[in-house]
Enzyme design. Structure first.
Site, PDB file in Angstrom:
ATOM      1  N   GLU A  75       0.805  -1.225   0.000  1.00  0.00           N
ATOM      2  CA  GLU A  75       0.000   0.000   0.000  1.00  0.00           C
ATOM      3  C   GLU A  75       0.842   1.282   0.000  1.00  0.00           C
ATOM      4  O   GLU A  75       0.766   2.090   0.936  1.00  0.00           O
ATOM      5  CB  GLU A  75      -0.936   0.019   1.215  1.00  0.00           C
ATOM      6  CG  GLU A  75      -1.913  -1.134   1.258  1.00  0.00           C
ATOM      7  CD  GLU A  75      -2.962  -0.992   2.371  1.00  0.00           C
ATOM      8  OE1 GLU A  75      -2.863  -0.050   3.170  1.00  0.00           O
ATOM      9  OE2 GLU A  75      -3.873  -1.833   2.414  1.00  0.00           O
ATOM     10  N   GLU A  89      -5.254  -8.695   1.130  1.00  0.00           N
ATOM     11  CA  GLU A  89      -5.850  -8.308   2.418  1.00  0.00           C
ATOM     12  C   GLU A  89      -7.327  -8.011   2.220  1.00  0.00           C
ATOM     13  O   GLU A  89      -7.711  -7.373   1.232  1.00  0.00           O
ATOM     14  CB  GLU A  89      -5.215  -7.044   3.018  1.00  0.00           C
ATOM     15  CG  GLU A  89      -3.868  -7.246   3.634  1.00  0.00           C
ATOM     16  CD  GLU A  89      -3.318  -5.960   4.268  1.00  0.00           C
ATOM     17  OE1 GLU A  89      -4.091  -5.151   4.824  1.00  0.00           O
ATOM     18  OE2 GLU A  89      -2.089  -5.775   4.183  1.00  0.00           O
TER      19      GLU A  89
HETATM   20  C1  BGP Z   1      -4.003  -2.168   5.823  1.00  0.00           C
HETATM   21  C2  BGP Z   1      -2.574  -2.425   6.215  1.00  0.00           C
HETATM   22  C3  BGP Z   1      -2.403  -3.400   7.341  1.00  0.00           C
HETATM   23  C4  BGP Z   1      -3.485  -3.388   8.389  1.00  0.00           C
HETATM   24  C5  BGP Z   1      -4.880  -3.160   7.821  1.00  0.00           C
HETATM   25  C6  BGP Z   1      -5.953  -2.877   8.843  1.00  0.00           C
HETATM   26  O1  BGP Z   1      -4.116  -0.936   5.227  1.00  0.00           O
HETATM   27  O2  BGP Z   1      -1.829  -2.927   5.126  1.00  0.00           O
HETATM   28  O3  BGP Z   1      -1.114  -3.207   7.846  1.00  0.00           O
HETATM   29  O4  BGP Z   1      -3.150  -2.663   9.474  1.00  0.00           O
HETATM   30  O5  BGP Z   1      -4.890  -2.119   6.885  1.00  0.00           O
HETATM   31  O6  BGP Z   1      -6.002  -1.515   9.156  1.00  0.00           O
HETATM   32  P1  BGP Z   1      -5.892  -0.953  10.632  1.00  0.00           P
HETATM   33  O7  BGP Z   1      -4.791  -1.710  11.253  1.00  0.00           O
HETATM   34  O8  BGP Z   1      -5.558   0.484  10.499  1.00  0.00           O
HETATM   35  O9  BGP Z   1      -7.218  -1.177  11.249  1.00  0.00           O
END
Ligand code: BGP
Length: 466
Positions: free
Chosen positions: A171, A369
């Protein structure tokens, strides 16, 4: 009479698994040789910014527990797993000596995963810059690009006999937005010119890593992971449509086009020129980008982008941010995950698949993801196990759309949930839990949730019925 069910079977060889990252899972152990990353320093400076003051040193202790965690991958039906190397662990301050303890650690982890017959995907960068490089200008400084290229080559060299599938960045738009157009990552400044430069340098670094990987290991495959957030306009009006088109240029096409097609969208270049913030790019650099597209694509999908035209025109001296061209549209009645505040819109995954098919040469891709962070999961515990039916529903609803996309010709080869074991989530630390496996923070005990058992069945059946 029971209702008839539909069977959703995925193509043979479809991969099932999860993603995590080094900074969110490894933790720090005294004497492990890890140097400071941007996150370590930020936490030192402003611990109050992190939920419950839990910082990056206290993540889910994968460094000590990786052997049992790899067993848990098996128990939850993983056939694919992604994690990342921490640059600040492997190479002192990003450009110094290789840390032999880190080499041993990563080699054992990677070998352990591969020995279980799990397809391993290793990411080189998950928001974690060695702090020494941040101090010397971070991604605004071209030297960081070359330091990253050396780091990538070191990884290909040190681990290329075990790892054959790589990711350059996770990302990359996020550190640009959060660090240079907002105050959610270091350096926490608002400066569109710096943001455009950082984005360009990151893309160049990614393309140089693709090139290096192919030079060193022609049989390896390498990709980039992008958070593709399709932009949906509020209405069919020309103004709203323009807003959505420009939102996609900034949010997704800024990395998607150069990474997959090798070129930047001309309209994006025009906009940056108009605002006098187009990064200086040599012909040689643009050639590197042009000649080194990724072999496949990793797609993170959590939420769509709802967009509307601005309600007032920008003032003459208004500085450029993406919102110079569009505003967020708060769509009435949208489905939302209240814990994270993100809209849930399963069809976005279908739209992504069709977009990649129609406009990006039907490149092979994986969902790298997708997931649901929930606060206070303890209240769903029965007989010691968290009954996270909401997570099972979330995954199933998305898989229905993904299945539909594949039937329509989308070239998706796997689905990876965020995440395996509850992990540390940047500023939210352990507020929202995403795991198929519960992590008890006090004892570091791991307990498979209902979704973890369900995921194993999903993987063994290569699909589900509903
Ligand atoms: C994505 C990232 C992850 C993870 C996920 C969940 O954008 O790649 O690292 O953290 O989001 O988001 P958050 O942890 O902010 O709830």
């Amino acid at each position: 009479m029971s209702e008839s069910k539909t069977v959703y079977r995925f193509p043979e060889g479809f991969l099932w698994g999860s993603s995590t990252s080094g900074p969110q899972s490894e933790g720090i152990v005294a004497g492990d040789g890890k140097t400071k990353s941007n996150w370590d320093i930020w936490y030192q400076r402003e611990p109050e910014r992190f939920f419950d003051r839990v910082g990056p040193a206290q993540t889910s202790t994968f460094y000590q527990h990786y052997k049992e965690d790899i067993q848990l991958l098996k128990e939850t039906g993983h056939t694919v797993f992604r994690t990342s190397i921490q640059w600040s662990r492997l190479i002192a301050d990003g450009t110094g000596e290789v840390n032999e303890q880190a080499v041993d650690f990563y080699r054992q982890v990677f070998q352990g995963i591969v020995d279980q017959g799990i397809q391993l995907i290793v990411n080189l960068y998950h928001f974690d810059l060695p702090y020494a490089l941040q101090e010397s200008g971070g991604w605004e400084n071209k030297e960081t690009v070359y330091a990253y290229e050396r780091y990538a080559r070191t990884c290909f060299d040190l681990f290329g006999d075990i790892v054959d599938t790589w990711i350059t960045f996770n990302e990359p738009i996020v550190p640009v937005e959060c660090g240079y157009l907002g105050d959610f990552h270091l350096p926490g400044i608002v400066d569109a010119k710096a943001a455009a430069l950082v984005a360009y340098h990151t893309q160049l670094a990614s393309s140089l890593a693709v090139k290096a990987c192919h030079e060193l290991h022609p049989d390896h495959r390498i990709s980039i992971v992008l958070n593709l957030t399709p932009a949906y306009p509020r209405s069919d009006s020309k103004e709203d449509q323009d807003a959505a088109r420009i939102a996609e240029l900034f949010q997704t096409r800024s990395f998607l086009d150069p990474s997959v097609l090798g070129v930047y969208p001309p309209e994006l270049v025009e906009i940056l020129k108009r605002h006098d913030i187009l990064p200086p790019a040599s012909q040689e650099e643009l050639q590197v980008i042009r000649e080194n597209p990724v072999d496949f694509l990793g797609v993170n999908y959590y939420q769509p982008l709802r967009v509307q035209a601005r309600s007032t025109p920008p003032s003459a001296d208004e500085p450029l941010t993406p919102h110079y061209y569009y505003e967020a549209y708060d769509m009435p009645g949208k489905k939302i995950n209240p814990h994270r505040g993100w809209e849930i819109y399963e069809k976005g995954l279908y739209d992504i698949g069709i977009n990649l098919k129609e406009h990006y040469g039907n490149i092979e891709w994986l969902v790298t993801e997708n997931g649901m962070g929930v606060e206070g999961e303890d209240k769903f515990r029965e007989d010691g196990v968290i009954q996270d039916d909401y997570r099972i529903d979330f995954i199933t609803d998305h898989l229905v759309e993904l299945h539909k996309a594949i039937e329509a010709g989308a070239n998706c080869k796997g689905y990876m949930i965020w995440t395996f074991i509850d992990c540390w989530s940047w500023l939210n630390a352990y507020k929202n839990r995403y795991g198929l496996i519960e992590l008890k923070l006090e004892t570091q005990e791991r307990v498979i949730k209902k979704s973890g058992h369900w995921f194993k069945a999903l993987s063994s059946n290569n699909g589900f019925e509903r």
